[in-house]
Design a protein around this motif. Structure first.
Motif, PDB file in Angstrom:
ATOM      1  N   TYR A  76       0.843  -1.204   0.000  1.00 50.68           N
ATOM      2  CA  TYR A  76       0.000   0.000   0.000  1.00 50.68           C
ATOM      3  C   TYR A  76       0.873   1.247   0.000  1.00 50.68           C
ATOM      4  O   TYR A  76       0.673   2.162  -0.823  1.00 50.68           O
ATOM      5  CB  TYR A  76      -0.918  -0.028   1.227  1.00 50.68           C
ATOM      6  N   THR A 129       2.622   1.854  -3.272  1.00 53.47           N
ATOM      7  CA  THR A 129       1.741   2.423  -4.289  1.00 53.47           C
ATOM      8  C   THR A 129       1.554   3.922  -4.082  1.00 53.47           C
ATOM      9  O   THR A 129       1.599   4.708  -5.045  1.00 53.47           O
ATOM     10  CB  THR A 129       0.379   1.711  -4.283  1.00 53.47           C
ATOM     11  N   LEU A 130       1.353   4.335  -2.838  1.00 53.14           N
ATOM     12  CA  LEU A 130       1.212   5.765  -2.550  1.00 53.14           C
ATOM     13  C   LEU A 130       2.438   6.544  -3.004  1.00 53.14           C
ATOM     14  O   LEU A 130       2.323   7.602  -3.653  1.00 53.14           O
ATOM     15  CB  LEU A 130       1.012   5.984  -1.042  1.00 53.14           C
ATOM     16  N   ASN A 134       2.785   6.602  -6.788  1.00 48.26           N
ATOM     17  CA  ASN A 134       1.814   7.546  -7.340  1.00 48.26           C
ATOM     18  C   ASN A 134       2.308   8.977  -7.244  1.00 48.26           C
ATOM     19  O   ASN A 134       2.029   9.809  -8.113  1.00 48.26           O
ATOM     20  CB  ASN A 134       0.480   7.428  -6.604  1.00 48.26           C
ATOM     21  N   THR A 162      -4.838  -3.164  -0.172  1.00 47.12           N
ATOM     22  CA  THR A 162      -5.410  -2.082  -0.975  1.00 47.12           C
ATOM     23  C   THR A 162      -6.417  -1.247  -0.193  1.00 47.12           C
ATOM     24  O   THR A 162      -6.737  -0.136  -0.601  1.00 47.12           O
ATOM     25  CB  THR A 162      -6.106  -2.642  -2.227  1.00 47.12           C
ATOM     26  N   HIS A 173      -6.626   8.532   2.765  1.00 48.16           N
ATOM     27  CA  HIS A 173      -5.598   8.282   1.740  1.00 48.16           C
ATOM     28  C   HIS A 173      -5.860   6.923   1.080  1.00 48.16           C
ATOM     29  O   HIS A 173      -4.983   6.067   1.028  1.00 48.16           O
ATOM     30  CB  HIS A 173      -4.198   8.322   2.361  1.00 48.16           C
ATOM     31  N   GLN A 174      -7.074   6.761   0.584  1.00 44.95           N
ATOM     32  CA  GLN A 174      -7.436   5.506  -0.061  1.00 44.95           C
ATOM     33  C   GLN A 174      -6.795   5.401  -1.445  1.00 44.95           C
ATOM     34  O   GLN A 174      -6.580   6.408  -2.119  1.00 44.95           O
ATOM     35  CB  GLN A 174      -8.952   5.395  -0.180  1.00 44.95           C
ATOM     36  N   LEU A 175      -6.491   4.171  -1.841  1.00 44.36           N
ATOM     37  CA  LEU A 175      -5.948   3.931  -3.178  1.00 44.36           C
ATOM     38  C   LEU A 175      -7.091   3.958  -4.180  1.00 44.36           C
ATOM     39  O   LEU A 175      -7.917   3.048  -4.219  1.00 44.36           O
ATOM     40  CB  LEU A 175      -5.234   2.581  -3.225  1.00 44.36           C
ATOM     41  N   VAL A 219      -3.724   4.116  -9.885  1.00 40.28           N
ATOM     42  CA  VAL A 219      -2.289   3.854 -10.016  1.00 40.28           C
ATOM     43  C   VAL A 219      -1.804   4.804 -11.104  1.00 40.28           C
ATOM     44  O   VAL A 219      -2.118   4.629 -12.281  1.00 40.28           O
ATOM     45  CB  VAL A 219      -2.013   2.384 -10.397  1.00 40.28           C
ATOM     46  N   TYR A 249      -5.628  -3.585  -9.349  1.00 41.39           N
ATOM     47  CA  TYR A 249      -4.416  -3.245 -10.101  1.00 41.39           C
ATOM     48  C   TYR A 249      -4.578  -3.522 -11.595  1.00 41.39           C
ATOM     49  O   TYR A 249      -4.041  -2.771 -12.427  1.00 41.39           O
ATOM     50  CB  TYR A 249      -3.212  -3.974  -9.516  1.00 41.39           C
ATOM     51  N   GLN A 271      -6.289  -0.713 -13.269  1.00 42.03           N
ATOM     52  CA  GLN A 271      -5.445   0.477 -13.396  1.00 42.03           C
ATOM     53  C   GLN A 271      -4.328   0.293 -14.424  1.00 42.03           C
ATOM     54  O   GLN A 271      -3.546   1.212 -14.662  1.00 42.03           O
ATOM     55  CB  GLN A 271      -4.838   0.826 -12.033  1.00 42.03           C
TER      56      GLN A 271
END
Length: 222
Positions: free
Chosen positions: A85, A88-89, A92, A105, A154-156, A159, A185, A188
Motif C-alpha cells: 500500500y 503504491t502511494l 503515485n 489495498t 488516503h485511499q488507493l 495507479v 491493479y 489500473q
C-alpha cells in the motif's frame, strides 16, 4: 540501483523477505544497494520517512532532471502487504517503480478489526480517544483511531504510473483478498501475476528471487 524493501504490518527492518532479498543481491547483484528501513510508526511518518530516504539517495547519486516525476527512477520499491500500500502511494506521488507482494489495498477497512476488537466507538470520539492504542504491532507501532482516519483519507483510488508497477499475488493469501487486489491493479493497467496456493507471507520467497529481480529490472527500464 537502490532497492528499498518496505515491510508489512507485524514486521520490521529484519523482515525475512527483506533479509533474503539483501543477501541475494549481495551474492548476485553487487551493484544494487538494498535498504530495509524500520517503518513501525504512524502512516504519515512512514510516507515522510520514505520520501526523505528516496530524496537522500537521489541527492547522493547526484542525479539531475528537469522532470521531477521521473528523476527517481533508479530507486525501486518492493513492498509486502501494508508495505505494498505504501509503495503504491509513493509511486503515485513521484513515479518510482514498485513491485508489490500481496499488497493491502484497503487498510482503512482491514485494520478496522483492531478498533472493533478493542470496543472503540467512533461516535464518541474525542481528542483523548483518538489517541487510544487499538493495537501494538510486533515492531512497536501503536495503532490509534487517528491512524485509521489517515488511511481512510488516503485511499488507493488509482495507479498513476501503471507501467512502473507490478504485483505478485498468492491465491492462498489467508489475510487479504487476492481477488480484490487483482481486480484493482488490473483495472489500473498494472502488471499482475497470480500464483496458485501459497500464503500471505510468501513463504517460498527465496525460490521467487530470480523472477523478482527480473521484474524489478524490467520496471526500471519501462
Amino acid at each position: 540501483m537502490n532497492l528499498i524493501y518496505i515491510h508489512g504490518l507485524d514486521s520490521n527492518a529484519n523482515s525475512t523477505k527483506g533479509v533474503l532479498l539483501e543477501k541475494y543481491c549481495q551474492r548476485h547483484y553487487s551493484d544494487i544497494n538494498v535498504l530495509r528501513p524500520d517503518l513501525n510508526k504512524s502512516p504519515a511518518q512512514v510516507c515522510e520517512q520514505l520520501l526523505s530516504l528516496i530524496e537522500e539517495l537521489d541527492n547522493n547519486a547526484g542525479r539531475k532532471s528537469a522532470d521531477k516525476q521521473t528523476e527517481l527512477s533508479n530507486t525501486v520499491l518492493i513492498g509486502s502487504s501494508l508495505g505494498g500500500y505504501f509503495s503504491t502511494l509513493i509511486s503515485n506521488q513521484i513515479g518510482c517503480p514498485a513491485l508489490l507482494l500481496n499488497p493491502s489495498t484497503q487498510p482503512h477497512v482491514t485494520l478496522q478489526r483492531f478498533a472493533d476488537s478493542s470496543g472503540f466507538n467512533p461516535d464518541s470520539s474525542n481528542e483523548s480517544s483518538d489517541n487510544k492504542t487499538l493495537y501494538t504491532t510486533a515492531g512497536g507501532w501503536q495503532i490509534t483511531p487517528t491512524d485509521l482516519q489517515w488511511f481512510a483519507g488516503h485511499q488507493l483510488l488509482s495507479v498513476n504510473y501503471p507501467d512502473k508497477v507490478a504485483v505478485l499475488l498468492k491465491e492462498g493469501d489467508e489475510l487479504l483478498d487476492s481477488e480484490l487486489s487483482r481486480a484493482f491493479y488490473l483495472s489500473q493497467g498494472a502488471t499482475v501475476t497470480v500464483q496458485a496456493g501459497g500464503n500471505h507471507r510468501f513463504s517460498d520467497f527465496d525460490e521467487q528471487l530470480p523472477m523478482v529481480m527480473s521484474i524489478l529490472q524490467s520496471l526500471v527500464q519501462a
